[in-house]
Design a protein around this motif. Sequence first.
Motif, PDB file in Angstrom:
ATOM      1  N   ASP A   1      -9.168  11.334 -20.730  1.00 13.97           N
ATOM      2  CA  ASP A   1      -8.038  10.474 -20.376  1.00 13.97           C
ATOM      3  C   ASP A   1      -8.528   9.075 -20.002  1.00 13.97           C
ATOM      4  O   ASP A   1      -9.629   8.914 -19.462  1.00 13.97           O
ATOM      5  N   ARG A   2      -7.703   8.094 -20.251  1.00 14.46           N
ATOM      6  CA  ARG A   2      -8.017   6.724 -19.867  1.00 14.46           C
ATOM      7  C   ARG A   2      -7.231   6.359 -18.609  1.00 14.46           C
ATOM      8  O   ARG A   2      -6.038   6.634 -18.515  1.00 14.46           O
ATOM      9  N   LEU A   3      -7.903   5.743 -17.663  1.00 13.05           N
ATOM     10  CA  LEU A   3      -7.281   5.316 -16.424  1.00 13.05           C
ATOM     11  C   LEU A   3      -6.979   3.824 -16.488  1.00 13.05           C
ATOM     12  O   LEU A   3      -7.818   3.040 -16.929  1.00 13.05           O
ATOM     13  N   ILE A   4      -5.783   3.459 -16.047  1.00 16.74           N
ATOM     14  CA  ILE A   4      -5.367   2.065 -16.039  1.00 16.74           C
ATOM     15  C   ILE A   4      -5.375   1.565 -14.599  1.00 16.74           C
ATOM     16  O   ILE A   4      -4.783   2.189 -13.711  1.00 16.74           O
ATOM     17  N   VAL A   5      -6.045   0.455 -14.356  1.00 19.41           N
ATOM     18  CA  VAL A   5      -6.066  -0.153 -13.023  1.00 19.41           C
ATOM     19  C   VAL A   5      -5.334  -1.485 -13.086  1.00 19.41           C
ATOM     20  O   VAL A   5      -5.276  -2.133 -14.138  1.00 19.41           O
ATOM     21  N   SER A   6      -4.749  -1.890 -11.965  1.00 21.51           N
ATOM     22  CA  SER A   6      -3.906  -3.092 -11.947  1.00 21.51           C
ATOM     23  C   SER A   6      -4.690  -4.362 -11.636  1.00 21.51           C
ATOM     24  O   SER A   6      -4.138  -5.452 -11.658  1.00 21.51           O
ATOM     25  N   GLY A   7      -5.978  -4.230 -11.347  1.00 26.94           N
ATOM     26  CA  GLY A   7      -6.776  -5.410 -11.044  1.00 26.94           C
ATOM     27  C   GLY A   7      -8.230  -5.024 -10.868  1.00 26.94           C
ATOM     28  O   GLY A   7      -8.581  -3.844 -10.971  1.00 26.94           O
ATOM     29  N   PRO A   8      -9.094  -6.009 -10.624  1.00 17.96           N
ATOM     30  CA  PRO A   8     -10.518  -5.719 -10.450  1.00 17.96           C
ATOM     31  C   PRO A   8     -10.761  -4.725  -9.313  1.00 17.96           C
ATOM     32  O   PRO A   8     -10.249  -4.897  -8.209  1.00 17.96           O
ATOM     33  N   ILE A   9     -11.531  -3.688  -9.586  1.00 23.64           N
ATOM     34  CA  ILE A   9     -11.829  -2.688  -8.566  1.00 23.64           C
ATOM     35  C   ILE A   9     -12.689  -3.318  -7.473  1.00 23.64           C
ATOM     36  O   ILE A   9     -13.683  -3.978  -7.749  1.00 23.64           O
ATOM     37  N   GLY A  10     -12.307  -3.113  -6.215  1.00 23.25           N
ATOM     38  CA  GLY A  10     -13.076  -3.624  -5.085  1.00 23.25           C
ATOM     39  C   GLY A  10     -12.708  -5.030  -4.666  1.00 23.25           C
ATOM     40  O   GLY A  10     -13.277  -5.556  -3.705  1.00 23.25           O
ATOM     41  N   GLU A  11     -11.731  -5.655  -5.343  1.00 22.06           N
ATOM     42  CA  GLU A  11     -11.376  -7.044  -5.026  1.00 22.06           C
ATOM     43  C   GLU A  11     -10.869  -7.181  -3.592  1.00 22.06           C
ATOM     44  O   GLU A  11     -11.277  -8.090  -2.864  1.00 22.06           O
ATOM     45  N   HIS A  12      -9.968  -6.266  -3.197  1.00 19.09           N
ATOM     46  CA  HIS A  12      -9.425  -6.358  -1.845  1.00 19.09           C
ATOM     47  C   HIS A  12     -10.514  -6.159  -0.801  1.00 19.09           C
ATOM     48  O   HIS A  12     -10.612  -6.906   0.177  1.00 19.09           O
ATOM     49  N   GLY A  13     -11.364  -5.155  -1.006  1.00 23.11           N
ATOM     50  CA  GLY A  13     -12.440  -4.900  -0.052  1.00 23.11           C
ATOM     51  C   GLY A  13     -13.387  -6.079   0.067  1.00 23.11           C
ATOM     52  O   GLY A  13     -13.837  -6.426   1.172  1.00 23.11           O
ATOM     53  N   ALA A  14     -13.694  -6.723  -1.062  1.00 19.46           N
ATOM     54  CA  ALA A  14     -14.566  -7.884  -1.040  1.00 19.46           C
ATOM     55  C   ALA A  14     -13.925  -9.053  -0.295  1.00 19.46           C
ATOM     56  O   ALA A  14     -14.598  -9.788   0.437  1.00 19.46           O
TER      57      ALA A  14
ATOM     58  N   GLY B   1       0.811  -1.209   0.000  1.00 15.08           N
ATOM     59  CA  GLY B   1       0.000   0.000   0.000  1.00 15.08           C
ATOM     60  C   GLY B   1       0.841   1.254   0.000  1.00 15.08           C
ATOM     61  O   GLY B   1       0.558   2.216  -0.728  1.00 15.08           O
ATOM     62  N   THR B   2       1.893   1.271   0.798  1.00 17.99           N
ATOM     63  CA  THR B   2       2.764   2.440   0.867  1.00 17.99           C
ATOM     64  C   THR B   2       3.570   2.608  -0.410  1.00 17.99           C
ATOM     65  O   THR B   2       3.718   3.723  -0.931  1.00 17.99           O
ATOM     66  N   LEU B   3       4.103   1.512  -0.944  1.00 16.53           N
ATOM     67  CA  LEU B   3       4.863   1.607  -2.191  1.00 16.53           C
ATOM     68  C   LEU B   3       3.963   2.006  -3.351  1.00 16.53           C
ATOM     69  O   LEU B   3       4.410   2.686  -4.282  1.00 16.53           O
ATOM     70  N   ASN B   4       2.708   1.609  -3.307  1.00 19.62           N
ATOM     71  CA  ASN B   4       1.765   2.033  -4.338  1.00 19.62           C
ATOM     72  C   ASN B   4       1.602   3.549  -4.325  1.00 19.62           C
ATOM     73  O   ASN B   4       1.508   4.185  -5.381  1.00 19.62           O
ATOM     74  N   ASP B   5       1.583   4.142  -3.118  1.00 20.60           N
ATOM     75  CA  ASP B   5       1.451   5.600  -3.021  1.00 20.60           C
ATOM     76  C   ASP B   5       2.644   6.309  -3.660  1.00 20.60           C
ATOM     77  O   ASP B   5       2.510   7.427  -4.165  1.00 20.60           O
ATOM     78  N   LEU B   6       3.809   5.684  -3.624  1.00 22.15           N
ATOM     79  CA  LEU B   6       4.980   6.249  -4.304  1.00 22.15           C
ATOM     80  C   LEU B   6       4.904   6.009  -5.809  1.00 22.15           C
ATOM     81  O   LEU B   6       5.188   6.901  -6.615  1.00 22.15           O
ATOM     82  N   ALA B   7       4.499   4.804  -6.182  1.00 25.74           N
ATOM     83  CA  ALA B   7       4.516   4.426  -7.595  1.00 25.74           C
ATOM     84  C   ALA B   7       3.550   5.268  -8.426  1.00 25.74           C
ATOM     85  O   ALA B   7       3.841   5.582  -9.584  1.00 25.74           O
ATOM     86  N   VAL B   8       2.401   5.626  -7.849  1.00 24.69           N
ATOM     87  CA  VAL B   8       1.426   6.374  -8.646  1.00 24.69           C
ATOM     88  C   VAL B   8       1.940   7.767  -9.003  1.00 24.69           C
ATOM     89  O   VAL B   8       1.417   8.408  -9.916  1.00 24.69           O
TER      90      VAL B   8
END
Length: 205
Positions: free
Chosen positions: A168-181, A79-86
């Motif tokens: 603009d097109r947004l790229i996501v790395s996986g299904p949205i909401g997967e972790h929350g589910a 989660g923290t590294l994701n905040d840097l990567a974005v």
Amino acid sequence: MNEPLVTLAEGAGGEAMQQLLRELIQPLFDNPILARQEDQARLQLQLQPGEQLAFTTDSFVVTPLQFPGGDIGTLAVNGTLNDLAVGGARPLYLSCALIIEEGLPLSLLRDLCTSLARAAREAGVRVVTGDTKVVPRGAADGLFINTSGLGVIPAGLDIGTHRLQPGDRLIVSGPIGEHGATILASRRELALGATSRATAPASSR
């Protein structure tokens, strides 16, 4: 035999705390910077012209602590590294603060810290400083983790929400909401058809 549990003594700054750090936590994150055991990490950063430092912090309070595809340890790193990567940053270093509830099994703490250390190694970053506190029963939900990340943004790179434009097109790395589910299913002891990966903290806070 009763399983050893974390006690308030492990957070009191005395010999019990030093033993916890020496025998359980420090070996998992061992590196020359952390080995100095000082109150601050001394980092040598040589920035090239135009490069910027990126610095972020995040806290993780997920229940349950372990869930399909990961646990709070992997979540804290990713989660923290994701905040840097974005923002386009190349991550370099992490800090890690553990707030442990009295009564947490030491074996579970070891497993979670092992996962955290493994996730950091896989990402190529070092945990160079940290803190450990123990709070009374009922004051935390087993374990809270705060991690801060430091990285470098290459010269000429400017990624952020301020650059977004209509169309603009947004790229996501996986299904949205997967972790929350996955977390919700774990709390309710439901079965899922797929295994989630602990890569984003958005649904855990």
